[in-house]
Design an enzyme around this catalytic site. Structure first.
Site, PDB file in Angstrom:
ATOM      1  N   HIS A 218      29.171  45.806  24.152  1.00 37.23           N
ATOM      2  CA  HIS A 218      27.795  46.198  23.694  1.00 37.23           C
ATOM      3  C   HIS A 218      27.393  47.199  22.917  1.00 37.23           C
ATOM      4  CE1 HIS A 218      23.171  45.400  24.438  1.00 37.23           C
ATOM      5  NE2 HIS A 218      23.449  44.522  23.255  1.00 37.23           N
TER       6      HIS A 218
ATOM      7  N   SER B 237      24.129  40.514  23.161  1.00 35.83           N
ATOM      8  CA  SER B 237      23.061  41.066  23.784  1.00 35.83           C
ATOM      9  C   SER B 237      22.647  40.557  25.267  1.00 35.83           C
ATOM     10  CB  SER B 237      21.748  41.640  23.130  1.00 35.83           C
ATOM     11  OG  SER B 237      22.178  42.167  21.772  1.00 35.83           O
TER      12      SER B 237
HETATM   13  N1  LIG Z   1      20.594  43.712  16.025  1.00 36.70           N
HETATM   14  C1  LIG Z   1      20.549  44.290  17.129  1.00 36.70           C
HETATM   15  O1  LIG Z   1      19.888  45.289  17.369  1.00 36.70           O
HETATM   16  C2  LIG Z   1      21.761  44.081  18.216  1.00 36.70           C
HETATM   17  C3  LIG Z   1      21.941  45.008  19.040  1.00 36.70           C
HETATM   18  C4  LIG Z   1      23.404  44.909  20.031  1.00 36.70           C
HETATM   19  C5  LIG Z   1      23.987  43.574  20.015  1.00 36.70           C
HETATM   20  N2  LIG Z   1      23.541  42.657  19.154  1.00 36.70           N
HETATM   21  C6  LIG Z   1      24.221  41.382  19.046  1.00 36.70           C
HETATM   22  O2  LIG Z   1      25.242  41.333  18.054  1.00 36.70           O
HETATM   23  C7  LIG Z   1      25.279  39.984  17.435  1.00 36.70           C
HETATM   24  C8  LIG Z   1      25.214  39.987  16.112  1.00 36.70           C
HETATM   25  O3  LIG Z   1      23.835  40.409  15.730  1.00 36.70           O
HETATM   26  P1  LIG Z   1      23.125  40.861  14.101  1.00 36.70           P
HETATM   27  O4  LIG Z   1      21.797  41.659  14.491  1.00 36.70           O
HETATM   28  O5  LIG Z   1      24.271  41.685  13.544  1.00 36.70           O
HETATM   29  O6  LIG Z   1      23.011  39.513  13.453  1.00 36.70           O
HETATM   30  P2  LIG Z   1      22.850  39.151  12.041  1.00 36.70           P
HETATM   31  O7  LIG Z   1      22.407  37.955  12.001  1.00 36.70           O
HETATM   32  O8  LIG Z   1      22.403  40.574  11.112  1.00 36.70           O
HETATM   33  O9  LIG Z   1      24.743  39.126  11.665  1.00 36.70           O
HETATM   34  C9  LIG Z   1      25.423  37.875  12.177  1.00 36.70           C
HETATM   35  C10 LIG Z   1      26.365  37.522  11.070  1.00 36.70           C
HETATM   36  O10 LIG Z   1      27.316  36.658  11.564  1.00 36.70           O
HETATM   37  C11 LIG Z   1      27.572  35.820  10.408  1.00 36.70           C
HETATM   38  N3  LIG Z   1      28.257  34.651  11.073  1.00 36.70           N
HETATM   39  C12 LIG Z   1      27.656  33.608  11.571  1.00 36.70           C
HETATM   40  N4  LIG Z   1      28.660  32.721  11.953  1.00 36.70           N
HETATM   41  C13 LIG Z   1      30.025  33.526  11.681  1.00 36.70           C
HETATM   42  C14 LIG Z   1      31.408  32.980  11.784  1.00 36.70           C
HETATM   43  N5  LIG Z   1      31.545  31.757  12.369  1.00 36.70           N
HETATM   44  N6  LIG Z   1      32.114  33.820  11.450  1.00 36.70           N
HETATM   45  C15 LIG Z   1      32.043  34.835  10.693  1.00 36.70           C
HETATM   46  N7  LIG Z   1      30.792  35.356  10.840  1.00 36.70           N
HETATM   47  C16 LIG Z   1      29.647  34.657  11.138  1.00 36.70           C
HETATM   48  C17 LIG Z   1      26.450  35.486   9.691  1.00 36.70           C
HETATM   49  O11 LIG Z   1      26.539  35.243   8.340  1.00 36.70           O
HETATM   50  C18 LIG Z   1      25.609  36.850   9.824  1.00 36.70           C
HETATM   51  O12 LIG Z   1      25.911  37.747   8.453  1.00 36.70           O
HETATM   52  C19 LIG Z   1      24.471  39.152  18.232  1.00 36.70           C
HETATM   53  O13 LIG Z   1      25.112  38.804  19.268  1.00 36.70           O
HETATM   54  C20 LIG Z   1      23.513  40.308  18.807  1.00 36.70           C
HETATM   55  O14 LIG Z   1      22.777  39.776  20.173  1.00 36.70           O
HETATM   56  C21 LIG Z   1      22.637  42.914  18.147  1.00 36.70           C
END
Ligand SMILES: NC(=O)c1ccc[n+]([C@@H]2O[C@H](COP(=O)([O-])OP(=O)(O)OC[C@H]3O[C@@H](n4cnc5c(N)ncnc54)[C@H](O)[C@@H]3O)[C@@H](O)[C@H]2O)c1
Length: 283
Positions: A140, A119
């Site tokens: 994104h 993000s």
């Molecule tokens: N939450 C939101 O609303 C949102 C919206 C758009 C983008 N994002 C982006 O998406 C990404 C993920 O966010 P999220 O909210 O899903 O986080 P989250 O914490 O729900 O999920 C991240 C997952 O990645 C896993 N992980 C960590 N290292 C890993 C690896 N090396 N290999 C495989 N899996 C691994 C973790 O175990 C976890 O389950 C971030 O970059 C965030 O900025 C989030």
């Protein structure tokens, strides 16, 4: 380039939604997590979503089975070797992403594209630690990924036009509407949304109006589907704080400086819906 197989790294909130979206669009999809319980949690969420769609007759029983057959989970990153596109959706931490990108670059076939769902982090820097910076860009998604129509396709100074064209077509094949943004903090949506959310918090801090009245005013006065505080609780106050800090870091513009109230709410674990309490109570 014909895309047949998609890899997703991370099966958390966003990764599971992205994997679900890719599998139901017809792509063989392989999603990687770091532990079996986390993988099971993510895939159970996806299967649950499909069962709900089937029970509401949005998909047939046959489609439910086909979707399930197209989705594969793994703990082994090497299983993504023959993917045409890999979408990274691990936690928002640059060190983690900078570890992952060279590892994926090493494993993937030379023509494969490597996308990030970040993000707010610098995608150019992620490309620079690989030998395929021209094949790296942002894709994104918005939460919830299977529902929200918009995706921001983010071009770094090294991404090729060919990569951008392929990714835009891929986004359309997922049923999404792509918009193109440069790799600058906040891309399009957060660059415009964050100052609005921060201004609402400042109004509340200054006692200019109640949170309920601010929400009602923006809903009924501007036709927004929800007011800023409802939206903040939905997005997550922690996520909003990180995004604000990342944009502030880049431009040092006071419009993006997080307010003391936002920082203190995050410090006390009031993240919004996901923690049961934010500007409103969800317990
Ligand atoms: N939450 C939101 O609303 C949102 C919206 C758009 C983008 N994002 C982006 O998406 C990404 C993920 O966010 P999220 O909210 O899903 O986080 P989250 O914490 O729900 O999920 C991240 C997952 O990645 C896993 N992980 C960590 N290292 C890993 C690896 N090396 N290999 C495989 N899996 C691994 C973790 O175990 C976890 O389950 C971030 O970059 C965030 O900025 C989030």
């Amino acid at each position: 380039m014909k895309i047949q197989k998609v890899g997703v790294i991370g099966c958390g909130l966003m990764g599971s939604g992205i994997a679900q979206t890719c599998a139901q669009a017809g792509y063989t999809t392989i999603v990687r997590e770091i532990s079996q319980p986390l993988l099971d949690k993510g895939t159970t969420r996806i299967y649950g979503a499909w069962e709900k769609m089937a029970s509401k007759e949005k998909i047939t029983k046959a489609q439910l089975t086909e979707n399930r057959d197209r989705l594969h989970g793994t703990l082994n990153i090497e299983d993504l070797a023959d993917c045409d596109i890999v979408i990274e959706a691990v936690l928002e931490n640059m060190e983690e992403k900078l570890r992952l990108f060279p590892a994926l670059d090493h494993i993937l076939k030379p023509e494969a594209l490597l996308l990030t769902n970040t993000s707010s982090l610098n995608i150019t820097q992620m490309g620079a630690v690989t030998r395929r910076a021209d094949k790296i860009c942002g894709l994104h998604f918005f939460n919830p990924a299977p529902v929200m129509k918009l995706v921001e396709v983010v071009k770094t100074i090294s991404t090729s036009e060919e990569t951008i064209e392929t990714v835009k077509q891929f986004a359309v094949s997922l049923g999404k509407t792509p918009v193109l943004a440069k790799d600058t903090a906040g891309f399009i949506v957060n660059f415009l949304l964050i100052p609005y959310l921060l201004a609402a918090i400042r109004m509340l801090e200054n006692g200019a109006a109640t949170r309920e009245d601010i929400d009602t005013a923006m809903k009924l006065g501007c036709g927004y589907p929800m007011g800023p505080f409802t939206l903040l609780d939905y997005v997550g106050l922690d996520t909003t704080l990180w995004a604000a800090e990342a944009i502030y870091e880049e431009y040092k513009d006071p419009l993006y400086a997080p307010s003391p109230l936002l920082r203190r709410m995050v410090q006390s674990g009031q993240y919004g819906r996901k923690s049961g309490k934010g500007f409103y109570d969800y317990k």
